[in-house]
Design an enzyme around this catalytic site. Structure first.
Site, PDB file in Angstrom:
ATOM      1  N   ILE A 137       0.845  -1.197   0.000  1.00  7.72           N
ATOM      2  CA  ILE A 137       0.000   0.000   0.000  1.00  7.72           C
ATOM      3  C   ILE A 137       0.885   1.253   0.000  1.00  7.72           C
ATOM      4  O   ILE A 137       0.405   2.346  -0.246  1.00  7.72           O
ATOM      5  CB  ILE A 137      -0.965   0.053   1.206  1.00  7.72           C
ATOM      6  CG1 ILE A 137      -0.215   0.157   2.540  1.00  7.72           C
ATOM      7  CG2 ILE A 137      -1.904  -1.140   1.210  1.00  7.72           C
ATOM      8  CD1 ILE A 137      -1.102   0.576   3.701  1.00  7.72           C
ATOM      9  N   ASP A 138       2.180   1.061   0.295  1.00  6.66           N
ATOM     10  CA  ASP A 138       3.072   2.232   0.393  1.00  6.66           C
ATOM     11  C   ASP A 138       3.558   2.736  -0.971  1.00  6.66           C
ATOM     12  O   ASP A 138       4.060   3.856  -1.066  1.00  6.66           O
ATOM     13  CB  ASP A 138       4.292   1.892   1.258  1.00  6.66           C
ATOM     14  CG  ASP A 138       3.915   1.607   2.704  1.00  6.66           C
ATOM     15  OD1 ASP A 138       2.776   1.913   3.092  1.00  6.66           O
ATOM     16  OD2 ASP A 138       4.753   1.060   3.440  1.00  6.66           O
TER      17      ASP A 138
END
Ligand code: F6P
Length: 359
Positions: A137-138
């Site tokens: 998700i980063d």
């Protein structure tokens, strides 16, 4: 020719892991038919070390396109400990190679982020046939413009900011949303823009609390009763930017500060007198069903990995390169982090709108 393909998911999970696994599996069965055997490895590299493997069937990959999490389970097995023999006396690299051999694997697919790619590269250097797929998700994996999981998390974080807007408006408060992203601020940047945050605080752009307070006051003077501040969990201020990570952590512990967000909120309330609250969606950002975009991306990445297997093109990391799915050499991307550049187009767009980065 028979192919035995091991698949594992490692590190923090994210939406789209199952969609990627399904993409690989369906394409592999389509290409190799009965010659393909997929071996599911549970709990990431921990499972590879401990031979936690299961022969899968095509039916195992049905119905998982839309599901969050990972059917194989995941675990954090830090790269820095991979070559360290700990109290349990286990030589992890030796055991991973032994499992690969025992399971008679022709190749190993590792779905993960930066740490996962580093271990994948290590195994590749040890002679295993490895392909990495970019999950997080980063969105901070080097060599790919996007990772699966990121866009779903942007959607979830944007929803959080949207909801904070209405309550902040009702109460005339400052609301700080702490968004995941320890090293890189991509998720906070995109959700901040999508959610119309007034201030975005990223690890790549150290903040000055005076500037944040100034923005809140100016908004108030302009008749805006509230402000929304999107803060990446790994953010730090200009003073802290001059410190090493350990020193920074020690100083914060000394002052009883847990995160940058709590400190920003406390300082803003003290400096401006405006009521300020913190919201931490935390792991909600990693949960749930992947968005349509992530399902498509995961499927493209998965089928591309199947093509690499067919071509016996190993030691690669699947990536989105200039809007096309392709791959990089694992050794070229492992160990590098993709940070938000100061002149990133999204940063420039946000600045053009008048969004403050607190700098
Ligand atoms: O690696 C992704 C990430 O979501 C980071 O943004 C966050 O700091 C971290 O995972 C937290 O993960 P966990 O609680 O699983 O250790």
């Amino acid at each position: 020719m028979k192919r035995r393909i091991g698949i594992l998911t490692s590190g923090g999970d994210c939406p789209g892991l199952n969609a990627t696994i399904r993409g690989v599996a369906k394409a592999v069965y389509h290409q190799f038919g009965d010659d393909a055997q997929i071996i599911g490895i549970n709990d990431g590299y921990f499972g590879l070390i401990n031979n936690m493997c299961k022969e899968m069937t095509p039916a195992d990959f049905s119905g998982i396109l839309t599901t969050g999490g990972t059917i194989f389970g995941t675990k954090r097995t830090p790269f820095k400990m991979m070559q360290v023999v700990e109290d349990d006396k286990v030589d992890k690299v030796k055991e991973m190679k032994a499992t690969y051999k025992k399971q008679k694997l022709d190749c190993l697919l590792t779905l993960g982020g930066n740490g996962t790619h580093k271990t994948a590269n290590l195994l590749s250097e040890e002679g295993l046939n490895v392909i990495g797929l970019p999950k997080t998700i980063d969105n901070d994996i080097w060599g790919t413009s996007v990772t699966f999981g990121f866009h779903t998390a942007v959607g979830t974080a944007t929803d959080v900011i949207d909801r904070l807007h209405t309550t902040a408006n009702s109460h005339g408060r400052i609301l700080c949303a702490e968004i995941m992203g320890n090293k890189a601020g991509w998720l906070t940047l995109y959700a901040g823009v999508a959610g119309g945050a007034d201030i975005i605080v990223l690890p790549e752009i150290p903040y000055d609390i005076e500037k944040i307070a100034e923005t809140c006051v100016k908004r108030n003077e302009a008749g805006k009763k509230f402000s929304i501040i999107a803060v990446a969990e790994g953010a730090f201020d200009k003073k802290e930017a001059k410190m090493k990570k350990k020193e920074r952590a020690a100083k914060r512990a000394e002052a009883g500060i847990t995160t940058a967000t709590t400190r920003i909120a406390a300082n803003i309330q003290n400096m401006t007198g405006y009521e300020t609250r913190v919201c931490v969606p935390g792991h909600m950002l990693r949960g749930g069903s992947p968005s349509a975009y992530d399902r498509v991306l995961a499927t493209q990445f998965g089928t591309y990995a199947a093509k690499l297997i067919a071509d016996e093109n190993y030691g690669r990391a699947v990536a989105m390169i200039e809007s096309r799915v392709g791959s990089n050499l694992l050794k070229d991307v492992a160990g590098k982090t993709k940070f938000v550049p100061q002149d990133d187009q999204m940063v420039l767009s946000a600045r053009a709108l008048g969004i403050s980065f607190g700098d």
